[in-house]
Scaffold this motif. Sequence first.
Motif, PDB file in Angstrom:
ATOM      1  N   MET A   1     -40.991  39.472 -74.158  1.00 60.95           N
ATOM      2  CA  MET A   1     -40.374  39.575 -72.863  1.00 60.95           C
ATOM      3  C   MET A   1     -38.904  39.196 -72.978  1.00 60.95           C
ATOM      4  O   MET A   1     -38.549  38.212 -73.603  1.00 60.95           O
ATOM      5  N   LYS A   2     -38.070  40.009 -72.347  1.00 59.43           N
ATOM      6  CA  LYS A   2     -36.643  39.748 -72.320  1.00 59.43           C
ATOM      7  C   LYS A   2     -36.335  38.846 -71.127  1.00 59.43           C
ATOM      8  O   LYS A   2     -36.848  39.071 -70.033  1.00 59.43           O
ATOM      9  N   MET A  16     -31.144  23.681 -69.111  1.00 58.14           N
ATOM     10  CA  MET A  16     -31.940  24.412 -68.124  1.00 58.14           C
ATOM     11  C   MET A  16     -32.373  25.769 -68.669  1.00 58.14           C
ATOM     12  O   MET A  16     -33.485  26.224 -68.417  1.00 58.14           O
ATOM     13  N   SER A  17     -31.501  26.408 -69.429  1.00 61.99           N
ATOM     14  CA  SER A  17     -31.849  27.697 -70.026  1.00 61.99           C
ATOM     15  C   SER A  17     -33.047  27.550 -70.959  1.00 61.99           C
ATOM     16  O   SER A  17     -33.979  28.350 -70.921  1.00 61.99           O
ATOM     17  N   LEU A  18     -33.036  26.526 -71.784  1.00 67.44           N
ATOM     18  CA  LEU A  18     -34.153  26.277 -72.701  1.00 67.44           C
ATOM     19  C   LEU A  18     -35.425  25.932 -71.922  1.00 67.44           C
ATOM     20  O   LEU A  18     -36.519  26.378 -72.270  1.00 67.44           O
ATOM     21  N   TYR A  19     -35.289  25.142 -70.874  1.00 70.62           N
ATOM     22  CA  TYR A  19     -36.426  24.720 -70.061  1.00 70.62           C
ATOM     23  C   TYR A  19     -37.113  25.920 -69.420  1.00 70.62           C
ATOM     24  O   TYR A  19     -38.324  26.077 -69.519  1.00 70.62           O
ATOM     25  N   VAL A  20     -36.339  26.766 -68.771  1.00 70.39           N
ATOM     26  CA  VAL A  20     -36.937  27.927 -68.094  1.00 70.39           C
ATOM     27  C   VAL A  20     -37.479  28.934 -69.110  1.00 70.39           C
ATOM     28  O   VAL A  20     -38.535  29.533 -68.898  1.00 70.39           O
ATOM     29  N   THR A  21     -36.808  29.094 -70.233  1.00 69.38           N
ATOM     30  CA  THR A  21     -37.275  30.016 -71.273  1.00 69.38           C
ATOM     31  C   THR A  21     -38.618  29.560 -71.820  1.00 69.38           C
ATOM     32  O   THR A  21     -39.528  30.375 -72.019  1.00 69.38           O
ATOM     33  N   LYS A  22     -38.773  28.257 -72.040  1.00 75.27           N
ATOM     34  CA  LYS A  22     -40.032  27.714 -72.553  1.00 75.27           C
ATOM     35  C   LYS A  22     -41.182  28.004 -71.587  1.00 75.27           C
ATOM     36  O   LYS A  22     -42.261  28.450 -71.991  1.00 75.27           O
ATOM     37  N   HIS A  23     -40.949  27.791 -70.299  1.00 76.98           N
ATOM     38  CA  HIS A  23     -41.990  28.036 -69.300  1.00 76.98           C
ATOM     39  C   HIS A  23     -42.306  29.528 -69.158  1.00 76.98           C
ATOM     40  O   HIS A  23     -43.467  29.905 -68.978  1.00 76.98           O
ATOM     41  N   LEU A  24     -41.288  30.364 -69.249  1.00 71.56           N
ATOM     42  CA  LEU A  24     -41.517  31.806 -69.144  1.00 71.56           C
ATOM     43  C   LEU A  24     -42.244  32.353 -70.371  1.00 71.56           C
ATOM     44  O   LEU A  24     -43.009  33.306 -70.258  1.00 71.56           O
ATOM     45  N   LYS A  26     -44.590  30.785 -72.019  1.00 71.23           N
ATOM     46  CA  LYS A  26     -46.006  30.499 -71.777  1.00 71.23           C
ATOM     47  C   LYS A  26     -46.604  31.563 -70.864  1.00 71.23           C
ATOM     48  O   LYS A  26     -47.720  32.034 -71.086  1.00 71.23           O
ATOM     49  N   LEU A  27     -45.852  31.947 -69.845  1.00 72.74           N
ATOM     50  CA  LEU A  27     -46.297  32.966 -68.899  1.00 72.74           C
ATOM     51  C   LEU A  27     -46.464  34.320 -69.596  1.00 72.74           C
ATOM     52  O   LEU A  27     -47.444  35.022 -69.377  1.00 72.74           O
ATOM     53  N   SER A  28     -45.510  34.655 -70.472  1.00 75.25           N
ATOM     54  CA  SER A  28     -45.564  35.958 -71.143  1.00 75.25           C
ATOM     55  C   SER A  28     -46.690  36.026 -72.172  1.00 75.25           C
ATOM     56  O   SER A  28     -47.194  37.106 -72.466  1.00 75.25           O
TER      57      SER A  28
END
Length: 99
Positions: A1-2, A16-24, A26-28
């Motif tokens: 996922m991009k 914050m970029s790393l935090y949201v990327t990590k959570h996304l 997991k979702l992907s």
Amino acid sequence: MKTIIQYVNIKTSETMSLYVTKHLEKLSKKYEWVIKANVFFKHENDATEKGKICDIELSLPGPKIFATSNEKNYEMAVKETISDLEKQLEKRKAKIINH
């Protein structure tokens, strides 16, 4: 996922970029058919001491899904927004399986 992360009228934060990327990520892994995520961080002056806004739009087969949240800090906003997206993805997955 991009993943595309934008900071609207606020300073860019690598943390914050790393935090949201990590959570996304997991979702992907759970929903492999998600193609792209557009993330927007905004700050709004708010009398309720909130004002940290996180908007996430996911591109996937069919209509895009969108969630937003307004919290006291960006971490809480990310968690709330991803929780909302996960509910929407579960509904979409149920529709796909039934057809």
